[in-house]
Design an enzyme around this catalytic site. Structure first.
Site, PDB file in Angstrom:
ATOM      1  N   PRO A 154       0.831  -1.221   0.000  1.00  0.00           N
ATOM      2  CA  PRO A 154       0.000   0.000   0.000  1.00  0.00           C
ATOM      3  C   PRO A 154       0.860   1.263   0.000  1.00  0.00           C
ATOM      4  CG  PRO A 154      -0.889  -1.620   1.507  1.00  0.00           C
ATOM      5  CD  PRO A 154       0.434  -2.158   1.051  1.00  0.00           C
ATOM      6  N   TYR A 155       1.914   1.262   0.825  1.00  0.00           N
ATOM      7  CA  TYR A 155       2.823   2.414   0.881  1.00  0.00           C
ATOM      8  C   TYR A 155       3.500   2.612  -0.482  1.00  0.00           C
ATOM      9  CZ  TYR A 155       6.995   5.083   2.273  1.00  0.00           C
ATOM     10  OH  TYR A 155       7.994   6.020   2.373  1.00  0.00           O
TER      11      TYR A 155
END
Ligand SMILES: NC(=O)c1ccc[n+]([C@@H]2O[C@H](COP(=O)([O-])OP(=O)(O)OC[C@H]3O[C@@H](n4cnc5c(N)ncnc54)[C@H](OP(=O)(O)O)[C@@H]3O)[C@@H](O)[C@H]2O)c1
Length: 287
Positions: A154-155
């Site tokens: 996600p990052y």
């Protein structure tokens, strides 16, 4: 003329280090925080060289209000540099991370950067009309904006978006003479690691096949943290990129930089797949 810099997320880490570099070099810094006590602490340390701004990166109106206030302070000088540094990280597995968290991390890391850039653009434009000074935007992306480690998906997705937005920005702002530079740090010694560990420590994957791995994954984080560079190295680099007449479009700054370079430019996806599998198997099956 005193030069004006706007930096997001100066309460700690890379944002704070960038602020220190620019204040040491004689710039006036408008730096965003979320807590009053952070503003007081920084004001005490930096005095008149620092002007606090208060906003959360997800709050459109607060960002616009602060841009209006800064405009009144800087007047016809505008701002010479915007540094988008504020952001969050987190260890998550793609098949289990909540969609609400995905929305939130994009909201902070990607849309936050866009909100701030749009709100302060008029002040950058004022500065760029004076061709004798450099006017730039520096976006703090990440090595994860180019190469993706598992469990940081996600990052990495938000930072890949930051890379794309920065390329579009640079090409669209050439007409104003505003340059856009991307900084891609590898592991840097900041609080982001502890914040990440604390979240993983909640053992949030206990009902999934990743339970054992996530119980131990802090070991992987500690491994990266062990080699991390000091945040001041990023502060110095951003200053160098700002004053340079011919800066690069991207700067990768990391311990063992060549490894990141190989991963981005040379090694195949399949090779990296196997390398990461080995690395995370070792963590999962360790005693
Ligand atoms: N450290 C690394 O190894 C590393 C590597 C690559 C890239 N980066 C990038 O570097 C940037 C700075 O991170 P850091 O390592 O310096 O971490 P940090 O010490 O945790 O600093 C993050 C800053 O962002 C602010 N922030 C977080 N969420 C925010 C929100 N919703 N609204 C407004 N401000 C918010 C924090 O403010 P609060 O104190 O109020 O939370 C803090 O000032 C991030 O974009 C990160 O992705 C870091």
């Amino acid at each position: 003329m005193m030069k004006n810099v706007v930096i997001t997320g100066v309460s700690s880490g890379i944002g704070l280090a960038i602020m220190q570099s620019f204040i040491n070099a004689g710039f006036k810094v408008f730096g965003s925080v979320r807590k009053k006590e952070d503003a007081l602490r920084l004001k005490q340390e930096f005095g008149d060289s620092y002007e606090p701004m208060f906003f959360d990166l997800t709050d459109d109106q607060a960002i616009k209000d602060e841009a209006t206030r800064v405009a009144q302070i800087v007047g016809h000088q505008g701002i010479q540099l915007l540094v988008n540094s504020g952001g969050i990280s987190g260890g998550d597995a793609i098949m289990h991370v909540s969609i609400d968290y995905m929305k939130h991390i994009y909201d902070v890391n990607t849309l936050g950067l866009m909100r701030v850039s749009q709100a302060f653009f008029p002040l950058l434009k004022i500065s760029s009309a004076n061709t004798s000074v450099q006017t730039k935007i520096v976006n703090i992306s990440s090595g994860a904006g180019r190469a993706v480690r598992p469990y940081l998906g996600p990052y990495a997705a938000t930072k890949h978006a930051v890379e794309a937005i920065s390329d579009a920005m640079r090409r669209e702002l050439m007409r104003y003479g505003i340059d856009v530079i991307i900084i891609e740090p590898g592991p840097i010694q900041t609080k982001i690691w502890d914040k990440n560990k604390a979240k993983v420590g909640q053992y949030k994957y206990q009902d999934t096949d990743y339970a054992v791995l996530f119980q131990k994954i802090d070991k992987g984080v500690e491994g990266m943290e062990h080699n991390a560079l000091p945040a001041s190295a990023v502060g110095d680099l951003v200053l160098k990129a700002y004053v340079s007449k011919k800066p690069r479009t991207r700067y990768l700054i990391a311990p063992h930089r060549w490894m990141f370079w190989l991963a981005i430019h040379v090694l195949s996806d399949r090779f990296l797949d196997r390398m990461f599998k080995k690395q995370f198997d070792k963590i999962e099956f360790s005693k």
